[in-house]
Design a protein around this motif. Structure first.
Motif, PDB file in Angstrom:
ATOM      1  N   LEU A  78       5.307 -13.659  -6.031  1.00  0.00           N
ATOM      2  CA  LEU A  78       4.615 -12.468  -6.525  1.00  0.00           C
ATOM      3  C   LEU A  78       4.528 -11.464  -5.379  1.00  0.00           C
ATOM      4  CD1 LEU A  78       1.734 -14.185  -8.494  1.00  0.00           C
ATOM      5  CD2 LEU A  78       3.596 -12.824  -9.467  1.00  0.00           C
ATOM      6  N   PRO A  79       4.629 -10.178  -5.666  1.00  0.00           N
ATOM      7  CA  PRO A  79       4.506  -9.197  -4.575  1.00  0.00           C
ATOM      8  C   PRO A  79       3.138  -9.307  -3.902  1.00  0.00           C
ATOM      9  CG  PRO A  79       5.326  -8.164  -6.566  1.00  0.00           C
ATOM     10  CD  PRO A  79       4.893  -9.543  -6.949  1.00  0.00           C
ATOM     11  N   ARG A  80       3.152  -9.437  -2.585  1.00  0.00           N
ATOM     12  CA  ARG A  80       1.881  -9.542  -1.849  1.00  0.00           C
ATOM     13  C   ARG A  80       1.589  -8.255  -1.090  1.00  0.00           C
ATOM     14  NH1 ARG A  80       4.020 -14.841  -1.193  1.00  0.00           N
ATOM     15  NH2 ARG A  80       5.177 -14.077   0.585  1.00  0.00           N
ATOM     16  N   GLN A  81       2.623  -7.762  -0.409  1.00  0.00           N
ATOM     17  CA  GLN A  81       2.413  -6.578   0.430  1.00  0.00           C
ATOM     18  C   GLN A  81       2.603  -5.307  -0.391  1.00  0.00           C
ATOM     19  OE1 GLN A  81       1.896  -6.045   3.769  1.00  0.00           O
ATOM     20  NE2 GLN A  81       2.814  -7.712   4.907  1.00  0.00           N
ATOM     21  N   ILE A  82       1.558  -4.499  -0.469  1.00  0.00           N
ATOM     22  CA  ILE A  82       1.682  -3.237  -1.207  1.00  0.00           C
ATOM     23  C   ILE A  82       1.554  -2.085  -0.212  1.00  0.00           C
ATOM     24  CG2 ILE A  82       0.839  -1.892  -3.198  1.00  0.00           C
ATOM     25  CD1 ILE A  82       1.672  -4.695  -4.053  1.00  0.00           C
ATOM     26  N   VAL A  83       2.655  -1.725   0.392  1.00  0.00           N
ATOM     27  CA  VAL A  83       2.666  -0.603   1.337  1.00  0.00           C
ATOM     28  C   VAL A  83       3.844   0.293   0.964  1.00  0.00           C
ATOM     29  CG1 VAL A  83       2.897   0.080   3.765  1.00  0.00           C
ATOM     30  CG2 VAL A  83       1.780  -2.084   3.186  1.00  0.00           C
TER      31      VAL A  83
ATOM     32  N   ASP B 164       0.701  -4.507 -19.043  1.00  0.00           N
ATOM     33  CA  ASP B 164      -0.048  -4.664 -17.791  1.00  0.00           C
ATOM     34  C   ASP B 164       0.906  -4.980 -16.632  1.00  0.00           C
ATOM     35  OD1 ASP B 164       0.552  -7.326 -17.893  1.00  0.00           O
ATOM     36  OD2 ASP B 164      -1.446  -7.965 -18.514  1.00  0.00           O
ATOM     37  N   CYS B 165       0.329  -5.136 -15.421  1.00  0.00           N
ATOM     38  CA  CYS B 165       1.158  -5.298 -14.215  1.00  0.00           C
ATOM     39  C   CYS B 165       2.037  -6.550 -14.292  1.00  0.00           C
ATOM     40  CB  CYS B 165       0.274  -5.389 -12.977  1.00  0.00           C
ATOM     41  SG  CYS B 165      -0.740  -3.925 -12.748  1.00  0.00           S
ATOM     42  N   LYS B 166       1.498  -7.613 -14.884  1.00  0.00           N
ATOM     43  CA  LYS B 166       2.264  -8.858 -14.986  1.00  0.00           C
ATOM     44  C   LYS B 166       3.479  -8.667 -15.904  1.00  0.00           C
ATOM     45  CE  LYS B 166       1.311 -13.704 -15.355  1.00  0.00           C
ATOM     46  NZ  LYS B 166       0.542 -14.695 -16.094  1.00  0.00           N
ATOM     47  N   ASP B 167       3.259  -7.944 -17.015  1.00  0.00           N
ATOM     48  CA  ASP B 167       4.387  -7.658 -17.925  1.00  0.00           C
ATOM     49  C   ASP B 167       5.455  -6.873 -17.176  1.00  0.00           C
ATOM     50  OD1 ASP B 167       3.011  -8.742 -20.048  1.00  0.00           O
ATOM     51  OD2 ASP B 167       2.099  -6.830 -20.607  1.00  0.00           O
TER      52      ASP B 167
ATOM     53  N   SER C  17       9.859   3.499 -21.719  1.00  0.00           N
ATOM     54  CA  SER C  17       8.794   4.523 -21.742  1.00  0.00           C
ATOM     55  C   SER C  17       7.443   3.893 -21.452  1.00  0.00           C
ATOM     56  CB  SER C  17       8.697   5.200 -23.112  1.00  0.00           C
ATOM     57  OG  SER C  17       9.952   5.562 -23.534  1.00  0.00           O
ATOM     58  N   GLU C  18       7.213   2.679 -21.972  1.00  0.00           N
ATOM     59  CA  GLU C  18       5.935   1.987 -21.704  1.00  0.00           C
ATOM     60  C   GLU C  18       5.782   1.717 -20.214  1.00  0.00           C
ATOM     61  OE1 GLU C  18       4.890  -1.483 -23.979  1.00  0.00           O
ATOM     62  OE2 GLU C  18       5.719  -0.608 -25.809  1.00  0.00           O
TER      63      GLU C  18
ATOM     64  N   ILE D  96       3.489   3.000 -14.867  1.00  0.00           N
ATOM     65  CA  ILE D  96       3.695   3.343 -13.452  1.00  0.00           C
ATOM     66  C   ILE D  96       2.951   4.627 -13.066  1.00  0.00           C
ATOM     67  CG2 ILE D  96       5.470   4.169 -11.836  1.00  0.00           C
ATOM     68  CD1 ILE D  96       7.366   2.121 -13.055  1.00  0.00           C
ATOM     69  N   LYS D  97       2.915   5.568 -14.007  1.00  0.00           N
ATOM     70  CA  LYS D  97       2.239   6.841 -13.727  1.00  0.00           C
ATOM     71  C   LYS D  97       0.770   6.656 -13.386  1.00  0.00           C
ATOM     72  CE  LYS D  97       4.895  10.347 -16.095  1.00  0.00           C
ATOM     73  NZ  LYS D  97       5.136  10.930 -17.392  1.00  0.00           N
ATOM     74  N   THR D  98       0.153   5.600 -13.969  1.00  0.00           N
ATOM     75  CA  THR D  98      -1.286   5.405 -13.758  1.00  0.00           C
ATOM     76  C   THR D  98      -1.600   4.248 -12.820  1.00  0.00           C
ATOM     77  OG1 THR D  98      -1.353   3.997 -15.702  1.00  0.00           O
ATOM     78  CG2 THR D  98      -1.910   6.332 -16.033  1.00  0.00           C
ATOM     79  N   CYS D  99      -0.569   3.514 -12.381  1.00  0.00           N
ATOM     80  CA  CYS D  99      -0.823   2.339 -11.522  1.00  0.00           C
ATOM     81  C   CYS D  99      -0.052   2.489 -10.221  1.00  0.00           C
ATOM     82  CB  CYS D  99      -0.388   1.059 -12.248  1.00  0.00           C
ATOM     83  SG  CYS D  99      -0.614  -0.421 -11.240  1.00  0.00           S
ATOM     84  N   GLN D 100      -0.800   2.827  -9.166  1.00  0.00           N
ATOM     85  CA  GLN D 100      -0.142   3.101  -7.897  1.00  0.00           C
ATOM     86  C   GLN D 100       0.538   1.853  -7.320  1.00  0.00           C
ATOM     87  OE1 GLN D 100      -2.593   4.371  -4.659  1.00  0.00           O
ATOM     88  NE2 GLN D 100      -0.908   5.435  -3.642  1.00  0.00           N
ATOM     89  N   HIS D 101      -0.101   0.684  -7.528  1.00  0.00           N
ATOM     90  CA  HIS D 101       0.487  -0.565  -7.012  1.00  0.00           C
ATOM     91  C   HIS D 101       1.887  -0.786  -7.581  1.00  0.00           C
ATOM     92  CE1 HIS D 101      -3.063  -3.029  -5.278  1.00  0.00           C
ATOM     93  NE2 HIS D 101      -3.036  -1.780  -4.847  1.00  0.00           N
TER      94      HIS D 101
END
Lengths: 201, 84
Positions: free
Chosen positions: A110-115, B8-11, B30-31, B36-41
């Motif tokens: 799983l991605p760990r580093q978020i930079v 969600d992020c896992k999907d 599109s989903e 991505i637009k709302t989730c910076q991670h």
């Protein structure tokens, strides 16, 4: 068009007759690709050259077995990957357990580093130090994941062609590719994040 | 992390390869873009993953067969060297 794409012009009948000019053309069009794959699979020029020579010797001896259902370049990749994996297995004969352990460790990455290091200037991303690190990161991949990554992302084969070369299903290619890409991202993130911190001091 | 839409992020992680390779259908694509637009991670993961692939590809393709190794190959195979 890269050299491997030009293989459609190769005269298969002439190859089957063991025509030396046709074979020289095949070698000219594919030797860079096969050498490159060997370099990245084995990590050193001597082994890459051995793989290159073995691949074309086997291709010459076994051209009758090539049925023409895939591109000839895909068939050559298949011979080269098998040769490379065999050499790697020989090297690791006594280290099987360690290899299996690594495979498990990398299995659920799983991605760990978020930079966000994409903002670094291009000259930083491709500096000699960075290029060394990129090469080292490719060598940290398991042999199976590295082969899938090199064929798909560096050599530009399709998922189907990669599956044919590795003799696995397309879904298995996708799993190996995902693991490889995520592990490489993690390795490069560790490196570039450190670089960003060092440069901000 | 869950947002106003279904994905969600896992999907996203499970679809990331196909998304990056352009193998997803338009709806799912599109989903993911909306997520991505709302989730910076996830945005950072997608961007750094794409950049990782590009850097590794460029580095990998820098390698070419050295002329002396090419010559040894042709000698080993007993082939005429000037054919192309």
């Amino acid at each position: 068009m890269n050299k491997a794409d030009e293989n459609s012009k190769i005269d298969l009948e002439a190859l089957r007759r063991k025509d030396k000019h046709a074979f020289a053309q095949l070698v000219n069009q594919n030797s860079d690709n096969i050498y490159r794959l060997g370099m990245k699979m084995l990590g050193n020029p001597q082994d890459a050259e051995d793989i290159l020579q073995e691949t074309f010797i086997k291709a010459f001896d076994n051209i009758d077995r090539f049925e023409g259902r895939s591109k000839v370049s895909t068939w050559l990749y298949r011979i080269a990957v098998n040769e490379a994996l065999m050499l790697l297995r020989k090297r690791k004969d006594n280290l099987t357990e360690i290899d299996a352990e690594l495979e498990t460790k990398n299995g659920d990455l799983l991605p760990r580093q978020i930079v966000d290091w994409c903002c670094l200037p291009e000259k930083e991303l491709v500096s000699n130090e960075s290029r060394k690190r990129i090469n080292a990161a490719i060598q940290t991949l398991s042999d199976a994941n590295r082969a899938a990554f090199l064929l798909r992302d560096v050599e530009g084969l399709s998922t189907k062609e990669t599956a044919d070369v590795l003799d696995i299903s397309e879904s298995a290619v996708k799993v190996r590719l995902m693991r490889a890409r995520l592990q490489l991202r993690e390795e490069l993130t560790n490196f570039f994040a450190d670089k960003m911190v060092r440069e901000s001091l | 992390m869950k947002h106003s839409h279904d994905l969600d992020c896992k999907d996203l992680l499970s679809q990331m390869n196909d998304y990056i390779d352009g193998d997803l259908d338009e709806t799912l694509c599109s989903e993911i873009e909306a997520h991505i637009k709302t989730c910076q991670h996830c945005q950072i993961i997608v961007d750094t993953l794409k950049k990782t692939i590009t850097l590794c590809r460029e580095e990998g393709r820098e390698v070419n067969l050295p002329p002396d190794a090419r010559q040894r190959l042709f000698e080993k195979l007993n082939l005429p060297e000037n054919d192309d």
